[in-house]
Structure formats: structure tokens, C-alpha cells
Design a protein around this motif. Structure first.
Motif, PDB file in Angstrom:
ATOM      1  N   TYR A  11       0.856  -1.178   0.000  1.00  0.00           N
ATOM      2  CA  TYR A  11       0.000   0.000   0.000  1.00  0.00           C
ATOM      3  C   TYR A  11       0.891   1.226   0.000  1.00  0.00           C
ATOM      4  O   TYR A  11       1.887   1.293   0.710  1.00  0.00           O
ATOM      5  N   ILE A  12       0.515   2.195  -0.817  1.00  0.00           N
ATOM      6  CA  ILE A  12       1.184   3.496  -0.805  1.00  0.00           C
ATOM      7  C   ILE A  12       0.082   4.537  -0.963  1.00  0.00           C
ATOM      8  O   ILE A  12      -0.828   4.364  -1.775  1.00  0.00           O
ATOM      9  N   GLY A  13       0.140   5.589  -0.158  1.00  0.00           N
ATOM     10  CA  GLY A  13      -0.903   6.593  -0.223  1.00  0.00           C
ATOM     11  C   GLY A  13      -0.400   7.962   0.176  1.00  0.00           C
ATOM     12  O   GLY A  13       0.560   8.089   0.933  1.00  0.00           O
ATOM     13  N   VAL A  14      -1.051   8.974  -0.364  1.00  0.00           N
ATOM     14  CA  VAL A  14      -0.765  10.367  -0.012  1.00  0.00           C
ATOM     15  C   VAL A  14      -2.105  11.071   0.207  1.00  0.00           C
ATOM     16  O   VAL A  14      -3.103  10.761  -0.451  1.00  0.00           O
ATOM     17  N   PRO A  15      -2.145  12.033   1.142  1.00  0.00           N
ATOM     18  CA  PRO A  15      -3.407  12.734   1.386  1.00  0.00           C
ATOM     19  C   PRO A  15      -3.754  13.673   0.232  1.00  0.00           C
ATOM     20  O   PRO A  15      -2.867  14.227  -0.417  1.00  0.00           O
ATOM     21  N   LEU A  16      -5.049  13.803  -0.033  1.00  0.00           N
ATOM     22  CA  LEU A  16      -5.538  14.782  -0.995  1.00  0.00           C
ATOM     23  C   LEU A  16      -5.907  16.031  -0.192  1.00  0.00           C
ATOM     24  O   LEU A  16      -6.879  16.021   0.567  1.00  0.00           O
TER      25      LEU A  16
END
Length: 87
Positions: A11-16
Motif C-alpha cells: 500500500y502506498i498513499g498520499v493525502p488529498l
């Protein structure tokens, strides 16, 4: 293992985050294959986040006639149709 019982292993994620600082969600990528994410991939996700926020802001701006501050004719028509569907 059945196809319904697969688990995310990567999993890889960045906030919007909107330009005025509101977090509205997360842009993420998930996979069932374990992966290591380099700084380069994180930077690419951050670039995609910027692009997504730009697109969302652009769409919002096209709904308003900035000269008079009202909805554009097409958006107003869509909103009237939605409201009429509830009557």
C-alpha cells in the motif's frame, strides 16, 4: 486461496489536500504482491496528488460563473433536474 480471500500486501498513499488546507481523502495504490516503495515512487504519488487536486479545483471552478458568482446555465439546469426528481 480463493480470489475473494486475497489480502493487500502493499500500500502506498498520499493525502488529498485542497489549496486551503482541507484534507478530502487519500490517493492510494494497493496490491496483493509485496512491494518496496522508493522515494521516487512516493514523489510520483505526490505529483499525482497535485494533478488530482488541480483537476478537482478546475471542475469546481467551471461550475461557477465568476463574473456574477452564480451557477453556470448547464450546472443550474442539472441541479434543477436533480431537485425535480425528488418531487
Amino acid at each position: 486461496m480463493s480470489s475473494a480471500a486475497r489480502y493487500y500486501r502493499s500500500y502506498i498513499g498520499v493525502p488529498l489536500t485542497t489549496p486551503d488546507g482541507h484534507d478530502i481523502g487519500t490517493l492510494c495504490a494497493a496490491d496483493i504482491i509485496p512491494r518496496q516503495h522508493s522515494n521516487d515512487k512516493v514523489e510520483r504519488m505526490e505529483q499525482l496528488e497535485t494533478l488530482v487536486i488541480y483537476e478537482l479545483e478546475f471542475r469546481q471552478q467551471t461550475k461557477i460563473d465568476h463574473l456574477i458568482g452564480a451557477l453556470t446555465r448547464s450546472v443550474f439546469s442539472e441541479e434543477v433536474q436533480k431537485a425535480m426528481a425528488f418531487i
